[in-house]
Structures are given as C-alpha cells and as structure tokens.
Write a protein that holds these residues in place. Sequence first.
Motif, mmCIF file in Angstrom:
data_model
loop_
_atom_site.group_PDB
_atom_site.id
_atom_site.type_symbol
_atom_site.label_atom_id
_atom_site.label_comp_id
_atom_site.label_asym_id
_atom_site.label_seq_id
_atom_site.Cartn_x
_atom_site.Cartn_y
_atom_site.Cartn_z
ATOM 1 N N ARG A 145 -15.875 58.413 11.136
ATOM 2 C CA ARG A 145 -16.997 57.626 11.635
ATOM 3 C C ARG A 145 -18.200 58.532 11.846
ATOM 4 N N ARG A 146 -19.367 57.903 11.864
ATOM 5 C CA ARG A 146 -20.604 58.695 11.977
ATOM 6 C C ARG A 146 -20.635 59.494 13.273
ATOM 7 N N TRP A 147 -20.214 58.884 14.385
ATOM 8 C CA TRP A 147 -20.269 59.607 15.664
ATOM 9 C C TRP A 147 -19.317 60.796 15.656
ATOM 10 N N GLU A 148 -18.212 60.684 14.926
ATOM 11 C CA GLU A 148 -17.283 61.793 14.823
ATOM 12 C C GLU A 148 -17.920 62.949 14.050
ATOM 13 N N LYS A 149 -18.654 62.630 12.992
ATOM 14 C CA LYS A 149 -19.324 63.667 12.206
ATOM 15 C C LYS A 149 -20.392 64.383 13.039
ATOM 16 N N ILE A 150 -21.170 63.587 13.787
ATOM 17 C CA ILE A 150 -22.225 64.177 14.619
ATOM 18 C C ILE A 150 -21.616 65.070 15.697
ATOM 19 N N THR A 151 -20.574 64.574 16.352
ATOM 20 C CA THR A 151 -19.916 65.353 17.403
ATOM 21 C C THR A 151 -19.329 66.644 16.853
ATOM 22 N N ALA A 152 -18.656 66.537 15.713
ATOM 23 C CA ALA A 152 -18.020 67.714 15.117
ATOM 24 C C ALA A 152 -19.039 68.767 14.712
ATOM 25 N N THR A 153 -20.204 68.329 14.275
ATOM 26 C CA THR A 153 -21.248 69.268 13.853
ATOM 27 C C THR A 153 -21.944 69.895 15.052
ATOM 28 N N ALA A 154 -22.146 69.114 16.097
ATOM 29 C CA ALA A 154 -22.922 69.594 17.242
ATOM 30 C C ALA A 154 -22.149 70.559 18.127
ATOM 31 N N ILE A 155 -20.853 70.350 18.269
ATOM 32 C CA ILE A 155 -20.077 71.145 19.229
ATOM 33 C C ILE A 155 -20.085 72.648 18.906
ATOM 34 N N PRO A 156 -19.776 73.081 17.667
ATOM 35 C CA PRO A 156 -19.805 74.530 17.402
ATOM 36 C C PRO A 156 -21.188 75.144 17.607
ATOM 37 N N PHE A 157 -22.224 74.409 17.179
ATOM 38 C CA PHE A 157 -23.588 74.924 17.359
ATOM 39 C C PHE A 157 -23.916 75.065 18.838
ATOM 40 N N ALA A 158 -23.623 74.017 19.619
ATOM 41 C CA ALA A 158 -23.918 74.052 21.050
ATOM 42 C C ALA A 158 -23.113 75.147 21.744
ATOM 43 N N THR A 159 -21.870 75.328 21.328
ATOM 44 C CA THR A 159 -21.037 76.368 21.921
ATOM 45 C C THR A 159 -21.616 77.759 21.652
ATOM 46 N N GLY A 160 -22.083 77.976 20.424
ATOM 47 C CA GLY A 160 -22.690 79.260 20.098
ATOM 48 C C GLY A 160 -23.949 79.529 20.904
ATOM 49 N N VAL A 161 -24.773 78.497 21.075
ATOM 50 C CA VAL A 161 -26.005 78.651 21.852
ATOM 51 C C VAL A 161 -25.684 78.948 23.318
ATOM 52 N N ILE A 162 -24.717 78.226 23.868
ATOM 53 C CA ILE A 162 -24.332 78.451 25.260
ATOM 54 C C ILE A 162 -23.788 79.866 25.454
ATOM 55 N N ALA A 163 -22.951 80.313 24.523
ATOM 56 C CA ALA A 163 -22.397 81.662 24.617
ATOM 57 C C ALA A 163 -23.501 82.715 24.531
ATOM 58 N N ALA A 164 -24.435 82.531 23.606
ATOM 59 C CA ALA A 164 -25.534 83.487 23.470
ATOM 60 C C ALA A 164 -26.369 83.535 24.740
ATOM 61 N N THR A 165 -26.655 82.363 25.298
ATOM 62 C CA THR A 165 -27.452 82.306 26.526
ATOM 63 C C THR A 165 -26.739 83.008 27.667
ATOM 64 N N TYR A 166 -25.437 82.787 27.750
ATOM 65 C CA TYR A 166 -24.656 83.431 28.818
ATOM 66 C C TYR A 166 -24.761 84.952 28.723
ATOM 67 N N PHE A 167 -24.574 85.497 27.529
ATOM 68 C CA PHE A 167 -24.584 86.954 27.389
ATOM 69 C C PHE A 167 -25.989 87.534 27.561
ATOM 70 N N VAL A 168 -27.005 86.758 27.188
ATOM 71 C CA VAL A 168 -28.378 87.222 27.426
ATOM 72 C C VAL A 168 -28.648 87.288 28.916
ATOM 73 N N VAL A 169 -28.300 86.217 29.631
ATOM 74 C CA VAL A 169 -28.521 86.193 31.082
ATOM 75 C C VAL A 169 -27.709 87.277 31.768
ATOM 76 N N ALA A 170 -26.452 87.435 31.355
ATOM 77 C CA ALA A 170 -25.615 88.466 31.948
ATOM 78 C C ALA A 170 -26.183 89.855 31.684
ATOM 79 N N GLY A 171 -26.720 90.049 30.476
ATOM 80 C CA GLY A 171 -27.274 91.352 30.131
ATOM 81 C C GLY A 171 -28.556 91.653 30.878
ATOM 82 N N VAL A 172 -29.420 90.633 30.994
ATOM 83 C CA VAL A 172 -30.710 90.834 31.656
ATOM 84 C C VAL A 172 -30.519 91.130 33.133
ATOM 85 N N THR A 173 -29.532 90.495 33.738
ATOM 86 C CA THR A 173 -29.325 90.675 35.171
ATOM 87 C C THR A 173 -28.461 91.881 35.514
#
Length: 207
Positions: free
Chosen positions: A119-147
Amino acid sequence: MENTDEPIEVTRYLRELDAALAEIPVQIASDIRAGVEEELATLDSSAARERIAQLGDPALIAAEARREESEAAPHRKPAMTSRLYVVLASLAVAFGNYALPLVGALPGFVLVWVSPAWRRWEKITATAIPFATGVIAATYFVVAGVTSSDVVSSNSSDFYGPSMDDFGIPWFGLFFTPVVTTNAIVAGSIASTAVGVWLLVRALRRS
C-alpha cells in the motif's frame, strides 16, 4: 482509525466500501478508497448524503473496479506481485546498505515503489524511517560532540579532528565529519533492515 468528527453517513459508507473492495488489488482499492474519503471529508451531513447517493452502492463501485482490473490484467506484470519479487525487493531494502553503504538499499526501494504488492502508506513509511533515523542519529552525535569538552576546546583533535574554528567551518559542518556521517549511515542501515523485514511480512501476509 475512524474519524469521529465525520458524519455518520460517511463513516458507514466508507465501512461498506472497505468491505466491497476487500477482493480488489491493494493499490486499486487504496486509490478508490482514498479518493472517496477525501471527497466526502469536506462535506457536511446533508451534502455528504447527496454525494453518497450520486456515488452509488459500494458493491457497484467494486464491480466496476473489477471490470477495469480484468481489462487491464493482460497489460500488467504479474511478476511484480509474486512471492519471489516481494522477497527480493524486501531483502534488497534490508541488506543493500551493507553491500554498498548509503545507496545500496536504493534499488530495493525502487522495486518496492513500482510494485502494487504494498500500500502507498507502507511505501512512504518504509522510505521515511531509515532517512529519519539517520538524521536523528547525526543530530545526536553533533549535539553530543558540541557539548563535550573535547570538541569545545579549540585545541582538541580527539573527537572530530581539528576544531571547526581552525578552518572557519560553520556549526552545520559537523554533520559532515567522519564520526557523525558514519554513525548516521549505520543507524540508517539498521533501520533499513528492520523496514525490509516489515515489508516482507506485510506483503507475504497479504498474499
């Protein structure tokens, strides 16, 4: 989840439509349902009743969809909904990034998007989750590094290498440092694995 704010006539009609479309291919049924729901969502009770009368019996809508489906069947590619296709596409999503970091899962996502097996919502969810996870991880390590004291020190080179100030790089340049990029890719790859397994289960259960 039903919308409790919509007129009862709309809720009842959509429920009957879902039942009538149960035997229709997923993608076609989803498109029909979404179109009807979107149209009725903007109407009040009186206008909704009038429009429902114009749309007609859900069974007739499903019958028309089946007729169009049977006419289009000779031109479709049944292989795109086969178990082998579903398995290969899901595994490509799940493990592609381990073969080729960052872009290895891309062919798998392409296979998923062009197939009516999901289904379309399954495709959107499957595509968004890895991207969002990568962004969240990058943000975490940037914040951790800066502080961290190692990074804020102008003489530090332990965590990110030379200080950003040494090269005149703005704060967002931290997102492109090796540590942050590597961890973001790893997090996104793990998320792709989970998503690939989820896609496989969803498609096989439906088939």
